[in-house]
Design a protein around this motif. Structure first.
Motif, PDB file in Angstrom:
ATOM      1  N   GLU A   1      38.407  39.181 -37.754  1.00  0.00           N
ATOM      2  CA  GLU A   1      39.049  38.858 -36.313  1.00  0.00           C
ATOM      3  C   GLU A   1      37.851  39.279 -35.528  1.00  0.00           C
ATOM      4  N   THR A   2      37.699  38.806 -34.140  1.00  0.00           N
ATOM      5  CA  THR A   2      36.611  39.231 -33.579  1.00  0.00           C
ATOM      6  C   THR A   2      37.027  38.740 -32.055  1.00  0.00           C
ATOM      7  N   GLY A   3      36.227  39.347 -31.077  1.00  0.00           N
ATOM      8  CA  GLY A   3      36.254  38.939 -29.798  1.00  0.00           C
ATOM      9  C   GLY A   3      37.165  39.745 -28.916  1.00  0.00           C
ATOM     10  N   GLY A   4      37.880  40.600 -29.201  1.00  0.00           N
ATOM     11  CA  GLY A   4      38.705  41.469 -28.420  1.00  0.00           C
ATOM     12  C   GLY A   4      39.762  40.436 -27.684  1.00  0.00           C
ATOM     13  N   PHE A   5      40.318  41.000 -26.515  1.00  0.00           N
ATOM     14  CA  PHE A   5      41.359  40.167 -25.892  1.00  0.00           C
ATOM     15  C   PHE A   5      41.016  39.821 -24.530  1.00  0.00           C
TER      16      PHE A   5
ATOM     17  N   GLU B   1      46.833  48.220 -34.611  1.00  0.00           N
ATOM     18  CA  GLU B   1      48.122  47.668 -34.399  1.00  0.00           C
ATOM     19  C   GLU B   1      47.930  46.148 -34.947  1.00  0.00           C
ATOM     20  N   LEU B   2      46.873  45.414 -34.616  1.00  0.00           N
ATOM     21  CA  LEU B   2      46.382  44.148 -34.839  1.00  0.00           C
ATOM     22  C   LEU B   2      46.324  43.992 -36.562  1.00  0.00           C
ATOM     23  N   HIS B   3      45.393  44.982 -37.015  1.00  0.00           N
ATOM     24  CA  HIS B   3      45.451  44.751 -38.556  1.00  0.00           C
ATOM     25  C   HIS B   3      46.448  45.086 -39.321  1.00  0.00           C
TER      26      HIS B   3
END
Length: 400
Positions: free
Chosen positions: A259-263, A274-276
């Protein structure tokens, strides 16, 4: 970009590169009238490509980096009028740079204010632009060759996401590059998929957006491991969709997630933890097989967590041997104390066609093995943009 335009661009780039090398000696070859060794861009690129080809485990030779970085800076100073103006505004010139740490840095905001390329516009082969999510202006990285970009991209992508496989099925939660030709992220995925993906690989975001029904059904049917890669906000949409249906998947063993790029305000925001955690819970992928990538449009090289490569879960971004990263005090531009947070600055030898020293708006710390990112430095971009705009637009003709 269609094939005809791409072919024409490549022809221009080849002609430009040939002109660059014409009549010039190889690195370390003969000398100019003053006795100083003359270094060409083509010669520097050959030396940098040789280093990249040695891979991420090549020695981070300080003398080698210093020699290449200073030579590249002098070339970029000589050929980049916008960069010269910026250096002059900060009281720097090529003569005062004795080592790579002395090289004047360029804030990412400057890429929105002027064309920083060191080659003529007609030699441009590709332009990558920032998302422009926080301001209307978009930063642009102009390239007249993709050789170094591709070499650095593939060396790190393979090392940190595919260290154990020759090829793997890609499922990419991002648009294909054909639809967003100025997206460096889509280009990276497409280039990596071409080199490392199987024929079943595909992009999952099209003109109609992300087809979550089809994607979740496809993921549920998988029997072989995949590389599931995409932007953080695309993962949030997938996770929310699964949660709304009370679904939990168990992706095959050997699957890895990037995953990359932030929000950047495009989705509800989650911390990395939290995402992981949600990816592990909803997709059944162990957290040690989830990798965050840190990259930006203005750089040719990217940074990855080495969890898959080492088997040890980490949030430290690894720095390839042809790049250096510092954490600086944003007011003094001096190194912060070890372990203290500062604004991250990257010196990327693969950035031959513009500037190699790029100051981000990200706050981070330098640690053993690389750096950690702690988020955005509030107000940093605004200050950087202001300084860059004053310098870059001080003369008429500072074209984008």
């Amino acid at each position: 970009m269609d094939h005809a335009r791409r072919g024409t661009g490549r022809a221009r780039a080849r002609a430009h590169a040939a002109a660059d090398d014409r009549g010039a000696p190889a690195p370390g070859g003969d000398r100019g009238a003053g006795g100083a060794a003359r270094v060409t861009r083509a010669g520097l690129e050959r030396a940098i490509l040789t280093w990249i080809a040695e891979g991420v485990d090549a020695p981070a030779d300080e003398a080698r980096f210093d020699s290449l970085a200073v030579a590249l800076f002098r070339l970029q100073f000589q050929r980049g009028p916008a960069y010269r103006r910026l250096c002059a505004a900060f009281g720097a010139d090529s003569g005062v740079v004795g080592g790579w740490r002395d090289i004047p840095v360029v804030p990412t905001g400057a890429f929105k204010e002027a064309r920083l390329a060191i080659f003529p516009p007609e030699a441009t082969l590709r332009v990558f632009r920032t998302s422009g999510s926080t301001t209307e202006a978009r930063g642009a990285l102009h390239l007249d060759t993709l050789a170094l970009y591709d070499a650095s991209l593939l060396a790190t992508f393979r090392a940190y996401l595919c260290p154990d496989v020759e090829r793997i099925r890609f499922a990419v939660l991002a648009p294909a590059a054909d639809g967003v030709g100025d997206s460096s992220l889509s280009y990276m995925f497409e280039r990596a998929m071409r080199e490392l993906g199987t024929p079943e690989s595909r992009f999952w975001i099209g003109a109609a957006g992300l087809d979550l029904d089809a994607l979740s059904s496809e993921l549920a049917r998988l029997r072989e491991p995949i590389l599931l890669a995409g932007t953080a906000f695309a993962f949030v949409h997938l996770l929310d969709f699964l949660e709304s249906r009370g679904a939990r998947l168990a992706l095959p063993a050997g699957t890895r997630v990037m995953e990359t790029g932030g929000f950047k305000g495009r989705s509800r925001e989650l911390t990395r933890e939290e995402l992981h955690g949600a990816i592990a819970s909803r997709l059944g992928v162990p957290r040690a097989r989830i990798v965050n990538q840190y990259g930006m449009c203005e750089l040719a090289s990217q940074f990855y967590e080495a969890s898959l490569r080492t088997g040890r879960m980490t949030d430290v971004k690894s720095v390839p041997p042809w790049v250096r990263t510092r954490a600086l005090d944003p007011a003094t531009l001096r190194d912060v104390a070890p372990g203290e947070p500062g604004v991250l600055v990257h010196y990327d030898l693969a950035n031959t066609g513009s500037v190699l020293a790029v100051m981000t708006s990200d706050l981070g710390t330098i640690v053993e093995g690389g750096f950690r990112v702690h988020g955005r430095l509030r107000g940093a971009e605004a200050r950087g943009c202001s300084l860059a705009a004053d310098a870059l637009l001080s003369e008429t003709g500072a074209a984008r």
